[in-house]
Design a protein around this motif. Sequence first.
Motif: not given
Length: 314
Positions: A60-67
Amino acid sequence: MHTEPESVAPVHPPSALPVSSAAPEGDVLPELDSIRAGLAGWAASHGLRLLRAVLTGHYAVCEISPVAMSAEDFLALAAHVNAPFVYYNDDLFDAAQFGPEEETLALMDVRDRKKVTALQGRAREQHGRCRTLVLQFAAGAVVHSWHADALWWQELAGELDEVEENPHEEEQEAREEDPPSTPEEIDRIARHLEELPAFREATKRAERERILLREFPELRSRRYNGLSRLGYDAGEEATARVAEAAKHMYDGFTANLPDLAQEAADQGVLAQATTAAARRAALRAFAKERSGGYPPSKDFVELLYSEPALKKPR
């Protein structure tokens, strides 16, 4: 079998927990809409922060944007889950490596070469600066990742792509050893390309062609601006499929624009944006992330920007 993504209605902000959290009786399945609406409330009541994650392979990968989250908040999140390490990767810009490939430059006219020279002059002013920063940590079996590109780098790369997009006449006939362009091969390559996040996110032809040649270097040729006939046809087919999938996705968003705007407001997407340009950039990043990697059109960003829920308070 490939299935085009369906449009999904925007997530409504949770207003209350489900009426009952009791286990379902017999074979009756739980009401998922009600449970899903209460997730954020449940998480908050336990001091937890709810993050969206996707399954990649067995992880599971949680990709978090800088926004959605600042770098400082990302580190605070790592500390909150007692992550032993935070890994980072900083890509420092090397101006000497900036520019088109020699084959592409050879096909440019004088005007385009002057544009490249001007861009390389601007690039030298940014030499040594950080153009990309990636932070990562693992919590259990979930990898959390934060990725940001510098605005000046996005501008330079975008302008170079525009110069490289200018059409040029074919220099010579395709090589005899070029692979034949058949419907079966076009479909095979197009299906591979449209599954790549980088290809879906690419907005410039030159960028899409670089991805295609990276995945299928055997399709390089002196025809069709560096591609064999098969490479050209497969790239066009993949681009058309991605465009159709994106249209389907954003048609759904447009039909539910007030809800999408309210979702962006509830997530604080514009909390740190103080100028009109910054607010539009934040909404563009939000829509792109929300759609699964399909960049929004300028018209859609303007529609979302004009929603009352996102008006800057006076």
